[in-house]
Scaffold this active site. Structure first.
Site, PDB file in Angstrom:
ATOM      1  N   CYS A 114     -42.517  48.995  73.749  1.00 24.23           N
ATOM      2  CA  CYS A 114     -42.383  47.575  73.429  1.00 24.23           C
ATOM      3  C   CYS A 114     -43.387  47.109  72.374  1.00 24.23           C
ATOM      4  O   CYS A 114     -43.170  46.099  71.710  1.00 24.23           O
ATOM      5  CB  CYS A 114     -42.527  46.731  74.685  1.00 24.23           C
ATOM      6  SG  CYS A 114     -41.274  47.073  75.955  1.00 24.23           S
ATOM      7  N   HIS A 251     -44.034  39.440  72.234  1.00 19.45           N
ATOM      8  CA  HIS A 251     -43.007  40.323  72.784  1.00 19.45           C
ATOM      9  C   HIS A 251     -42.303  39.569  73.896  1.00 19.45           C
ATOM     10  O   HIS A 251     -42.940  38.998  74.779  1.00 19.45           O
ATOM     11  CB  HIS A 251     -43.658  41.597  73.319  1.00 19.45           C
ATOM     12  CG  HIS A 251     -42.755  42.431  74.162  1.00 19.45           C
ATOM     13  ND1 HIS A 251     -41.459  42.742  73.778  1.00 19.45           N
ATOM     14  CD2 HIS A 251     -42.939  43.015  75.372  1.00 19.45           C
ATOM     15  CE1 HIS A 251     -40.900  43.485  74.721  1.00 19.45           C
ATOM     16  NE2 HIS A 251     -41.773  43.660  75.689  1.00 19.45           N
ATOM     17  N   ASN A 281     -35.353  41.504  77.375  1.00 16.96           N
ATOM     18  CA  ASN A 281     -36.403  42.325  76.794  1.00 16.96           C
ATOM     19  C   ASN A 281     -35.749  43.401  75.931  1.00 16.96           C
ATOM     20  O   ASN A 281     -35.142  44.333  76.449  1.00 16.96           O
ATOM     21  CB  ASN A 281     -37.238  42.957  77.913  1.00 16.96           C
ATOM     22  CG  ASN A 281     -38.405  43.786  77.391  1.00 16.96           C
ATOM     23  OD1 ASN A 281     -38.451  44.133  76.216  1.00 16.96           O
ATOM     24  ND2 ASN A 281     -39.332  44.103  78.272  1.00 16.96           N
TER      25      ASN A 281
END
Length: 324
Positions: A114, A251, A281
């Site tokens: 990520c 993020h 996500n």
């Protein structure tokens, strides 16, 4: 004069299939309300059968080129962040290169889960500062739907597929924090926490792609602490403080992490770009997706200060401070 890496254009692509939270109610013991209250996610996009990470990345790259008024011939290199490549090798970036019709320059992948786009952005900036390139296409692209355990409600409801891209262009600045472009970055990893977030497969271990595994509560605690710290470190490197920040582009992991991080940075939520409700996500794609969406809406004004930060498996985390 100081050579700076300025964002010339942004772009993104999301697969056509939209999966609402209600879809999971027929697959798992969960509800739309449970997912929303714990994550802030309402829907996400899943890639179609036969639609690979490179396909999403190519679409995002073309969108960024169009918005910048450039062509592939104007690009010197591609740095692409992903944890879900089409193949073990070659790099997805080379497939994007071919898809755009580029026959020169470099193309390679960065893998920091990520946090991948932050690492890729810092890497591309370093190459521009070293005069290895004048324009670099930096992409985050993922198809996390391909590595989900659909029986694990703690993970499979969180992730989505997509791609985002930015074009970094070398421009001259005065060498002060008032310059446009990337002003500083801060990158970190600590492999002792690898078991908190990982995929249980791989080429040299199982010979399979594997599925995502996560200790959510522990990841949450590390995320809130480490994200705020890395953002402040990057700001310190640039000679700036949280009071100077116009936008936080985090993020998009889940709403609770984003809110807690903003509070630690003493930033109101009005200064935070949020796409997690609609995208879920998307790992390395989440920051460039959010940048492109906000840019398309005209939210960023010239001269505004933006902080991006992310944490992912490894654990790996970092931040980039840039002026629009």
């Amino acid at each position: 004069m100081t050579r700076r890496s300025v964002i010339r254009g942004t772009g993104h692509y999301l697969p056509e299939r939209i999966v609402e939270n209600s879809w999971f109610e027929g697959q798992l013991e969960t509800t739309d309300e449970w997912i929303r209250s714990r994550t802030g996610i309402e829907r996400r996009h899943f890639a179609a059968e036969g639609q690979n990470t490179s396909h999403l990345a190519i679409r995002a790259a073309r969108a960024a080129l169009d918005r910048a008024g450039l062509t592939a011939a104007d690009i010197d290199g591609i740095v692409l962040a992903t944890s879900t490549p089409d193949f073990t090798f070659p790099a997805v970036a080379t497939m994007v290169q071919a898809g755009l019709g580029m026959s020169r320059g470099f193309a390679y992948d960065v893998q920091a889960v990520c946090a991948g786009f932050v690492f890729a952005l810092a890497n591309a900036d370093a190459m521009i500062q070293a005069r290895q390139a004048d324009r670099i296409l930096v992409i985050g692209a993922e198809t996390f739907s391909r590595i989900m355990d659909w029986t694990d409600r703690g993970t499979c409801v969180l992730f989505g597929d997509g791609a985002g891209a930015v074009i970094l262009e070398a421009q001259e600045g005065a060498g002060t924090s008032d310059d446009r472009g990337i002003l500083s970055s801060d990158l970190n990893s600590d492999g002792t926490y690898r078991d908190l977030l990982y995929v249980d497969g791989g080429v040299s271990s199982t010979g399979t792609a594997g599925q995502l595994r996560m200790q959510g509560n522990l990841v949450f605690r590390h995320a809130v602490e480490k994200l705020a710290k890395t953002a402040h470190t990057a700001l310190d490197k640039a000679g700036l403080t949280g009071a100077d920040v116009d936008w936080l582009v985090p993020h998009q992991a889940n709403m609770r992490i984003i809110t807690a991080t903003a509070q630690r940075m003493q930033l109101p939520m009005e200064k935070v770009v949020l796409t997690v409700a609609d995208h879920g996500n998307t790992s390395a794609a989440s920051i460039p997706l959010a940048l492109s969406v906000a840019d398309g809406e005209g939210r960023f004004k010239p001269g505004q200060l933006i902080v991006t930060e992310a944490i992912g498996g490894g654990l790996s985390w970092g931040s980039v401070v840039l002026r629009w």
